[in-house]
Design a protein around this motif. Structure first.
Motif, short mmCIF file in Angstrom:
data_model
loop_
_atom_site.label_atom_id
_atom_site.label_comp_id
_atom_site.label_asym_id
_atom_site.label_seq_id
_atom_site.Cartn_x
_atom_site.Cartn_y
_atom_site.Cartn_z
N LYS A 75 0.85 -1.19 0.00
CA LYS A 75 0.00 0.00 0.00
C LYS A 75 0.88 1.24 0.00
O LYS A 75 1.80 1.34 0.82
N TYR A 76 0.61 2.15 -0.93
CA TYR A 76 1.41 3.38 -1.00
C TYR A 76 0.63 4.45 -1.76
O TYR A 76 -0.43 4.18 -2.33
N THR A 77 1.15 5.66 -1.77
CA THR A 77 0.52 6.76 -2.49
C THR A 77 1.13 6.84 -3.88
O THR A 77 2.35 7.04 -4.02
N LYS A 78 0.26 6.69 -4.89
CA LYS A 78 0.72 6.63 -6.29
C LYS A 78 0.28 7.89 -7.02
O LYS A 78 -0.84 8.38 -6.84
N GLN A 79 1.18 8.42 -7.85
CA GLN A 79 0.82 9.57 -8.67
C GLN A 79 0.24 9.06 -9.99
O GLN A 79 0.89 8.33 -10.73
N LEU A 80 -1.00 9.46 -10.27
CA LEU A 80 -1.68 9.03 -11.48
C LEU A 80 -1.21 9.86 -12.67
O LEU A 80 -0.50 10.87 -12.52
N GLU A 81 -1.60 9.44 -13.87
CA GLU A 81 -1.15 10.12 -15.09
C GLU A 81 -1.62 11.57 -15.15
O GLU A 81 -0.95 12.42 -15.74
N ASP A 82 -2.78 11.87 -14.56
CA ASP A 82 -3.28 13.26 -14.58
C ASP A 82 -2.69 14.11 -13.45
O ASP A 82 -3.08 15.25 -13.25
N GLY A 83 -1.74 13.53 -12.68
CA GLY A 83 -1.06 14.29 -11.63
C GLY A 83 -1.66 14.13 -10.25
O GLY A 83 -1.06 14.55 -9.26
N ARG A 84 -2.86 13.54 -10.16
CA ARG A 84 -3.49 13.34 -8.85
C ARG A 84 -2.77 12.25 -8.07
O ARG A 84 -2.18 11.35 -8.65
N LEU A 85 -2.83 12.35 -6.73
CA LEU A 85 -2.25 11.34 -5.86
C LEU A 85 -3.37 10.45 -5.35
O LEU A 85 -4.43 10.92 -4.95
N LYS A 86 -3.13 9.14 -5.36
CA LYS A 86 -4.15 8.19 -4.91
C LYS A 86 -3.49 7.10 -4.09
O LYS A 86 -2.43 6.60 -4.44
N ARG A 87 -4.15 6.74 -3.00
CA ARG A 87 -3.66 5.65 -2.14
C ARG A 87 -4.09 4.33 -2.79
O ARG A 87 -5.28 4.10 -3.02
N VAL A 88 -3.12 3.46 -3.13
CA VAL A 88 -3.41 2.20 -3.82
C VAL A 88 -2.81 1.03 -3.05
O VAL A 88 -1.88 1.19 -2.28
N SER A 89 -3.38 -0.16 -3.29
CA SER A 89 -2.85 -1.40 -2.74
C SER A 89 -2.62 -2.33 -3.92
O SER A 89 -3.56 -2.71 -4.61
N GLU A 90 -1.35 -2.68 -4.17
CA GLU A 90 -1.00 -3.45 -5.37
C GLU A 90 -0.29 -4.75 -4.99
O GLU A 90 0.56 -4.76 -4.10
N PRO A 91 -0.64 -5.86 -5.68
CA PRO A 91 0.01 -7.14 -5.38
C PRO A 91 1.23 -7.41 -6.26
O PRO A 91 1.22 -7.11 -7.46
N TYR A 92 2.27 -7.96 -5.66
CA TYR A 92 3.48 -8.38 -6.36
C TYR A 92 3.76 -9.83 -5.97
O TYR A 92 3.40 -10.26 -4.88
N LEU A 93 4.42 -10.55 -6.85
CA LEU A 93 4.71 -11.96 -6.60
C LEU A 93 6.21 -12.14 -6.37
O LEU A 93 7.02 -11.71 -7.20
N PHE A 94 6.56 -12.77 -5.24
CA PHE A 94 7.97 -12.97 -4.88
C PHE A 94 8.26 -14.46 -4.71
O PHE A 94 7.49 -15.18 -4.09
N ASN A 95 9.39 -14.87 -5.24
CA ASN A 95 9.90 -16.22 -5.00
C ASN A 95 10.78 -16.11 -3.76
O ASN A 95 11.76 -15.38 -3.75
N ALA A 96 10.41 -16.82 -2.68
CA ALA A 96 11.12 -16.65 -1.42
C ALA A 96 11.14 -17.96 -0.64
O ALA A 96 10.41 -18.90 -0.94
N MET A 97 12.01 -18.02 0.38
CA MET A 97 12.17 -19.21 1.20
C MET A 97 11.11 -19.30 2.30
O MET A 97 10.78 -20.38 2.76
N SER A 98 10.59 -18.15 2.75
CA SER A 98 9.63 -18.12 3.85
C SER A 98 8.87 -16.80 3.80
O SER A 98 9.17 -15.92 2.99
N PHE A 99 7.88 -16.64 4.69
CA PHE A 99 7.14 -15.39 4.77
C PHE A 99 8.08 -14.24 5.12
O PHE A 99 7.99 -13.15 4.57
N THR A 100 9.00 -14.49 6.06
CA THR A 100 9.96 -13.45 6.48
C THR A 100 10.86 -13.04 5.33
O THR A 100 11.14 -11.86 5.12
N ASP A 101 11.31 -14.02 4.57
CA ASP A 101 12.16 -13.75 3.43
C ASP A 101 11.40 -12.97 2.36
O ASP A 101 11.93 -12.04 1.75
N ALA A 102 10.12 -13.32 2.14
CA ALA A 102 9.29 -12.60 1.16
C ALA A 102 9.13 -11.14 1.59
O ALA A 102 9.22 -10.23 0.75
N GLU A 103 8.93 -10.91 2.89
CA GLU A 103 8.79 -9.55 3.38
C GLU A 103 10.08 -8.75 3.19
O GLU A 103 10.06 -7.61 2.73
#
Length: 198
Positions: A10-38
């Protein structure tokens, strides 16, 4: 063994029209554990996102395989099913697996899945292809794998934390012989002091 983890950021993203919007975006990580993924998420996302961000969720995600093509950034979740015979009971069993493939559209995702799975020894069906919200994937590279293997080996070879250099009186029960030893040590320290000032 490494697995795939979906990490929501979750972070504040600047849109193409210049407005700021709070968004939540998913990313996929290859990791050994939850701690490692974090840890990997903080490292990788910190290089691309400007300002503060918050990791709101980490979930283990079951993908049998991921097919990456360099020409586009849109990901599709593809479900394949096939029939496998159980060697013990000779009964047929239907198995479902999820794949992830990047493509420009559903048809291209279908074609790329067929192309990538053509070496499979059994015939399979593709009952569903859906657009995935995942924005990017971060697989392990060989250097990271080697580093984690060395870290794991070092942890396996090391002594348990807290026992190295422990003194006799630290873990003793009340009234044991070690209490007498502790009193003797304290007496030596007090005798060295005499109460005189220099």
């Amino acid at each position: 063994m490494n697995s795939w983890f979906t990490v929501k950021v979750k972070y504040t993203k600047q849109l193409e029209d210049g407005r700021l919007k709070r968004v939540s975006e998913p990313y996929l990580f290859n990791a050994m554990s939850f701690t490692d993924a974090e840890a990997r998420a903080y490292q990788e996302i910190g290089e691309t996102v400007k300002g503060e961000f918050l990791i709101t969720n980490i979930a283990k995600t079951d993908f049998a395989d991921i097919f990456h093509y360099e020409d586009c950034d849109t990901w599709y979740k593809v479900k394949i099913t096939y029939v496998s015979a159980d060697p013990d009971s000779d009964k047929e069993k239907r198995i479902s697996n999820n794949l992830l493939v990047n493509a420009s559209n559903v048809k291209e995702a279908f074609d790329r899945t067929n192309e990538s799975m053509k070496g499979m020894m059994v015939s399979f069906d593709i009952p569903s292809i859906v657009l995935s919200p995942i924005l990017d994937i971060f697989p392990f590279n060989e250097d990271e794998m080697e580093y984690h293997e060395q870290q794991q080996q070092a942890e396996d070879d090391s002594e348990p934390v807290g026992f190295k250099g422990a003194t006799a009186g630290v873990f003793s029960a009340s009234g044991s012989d070690d209490d007498d030893l502790e009193e003797e040590v304290q007496g030596v320290v007090e005798d060295d002091y005499d109460g005189e000032e220099e």
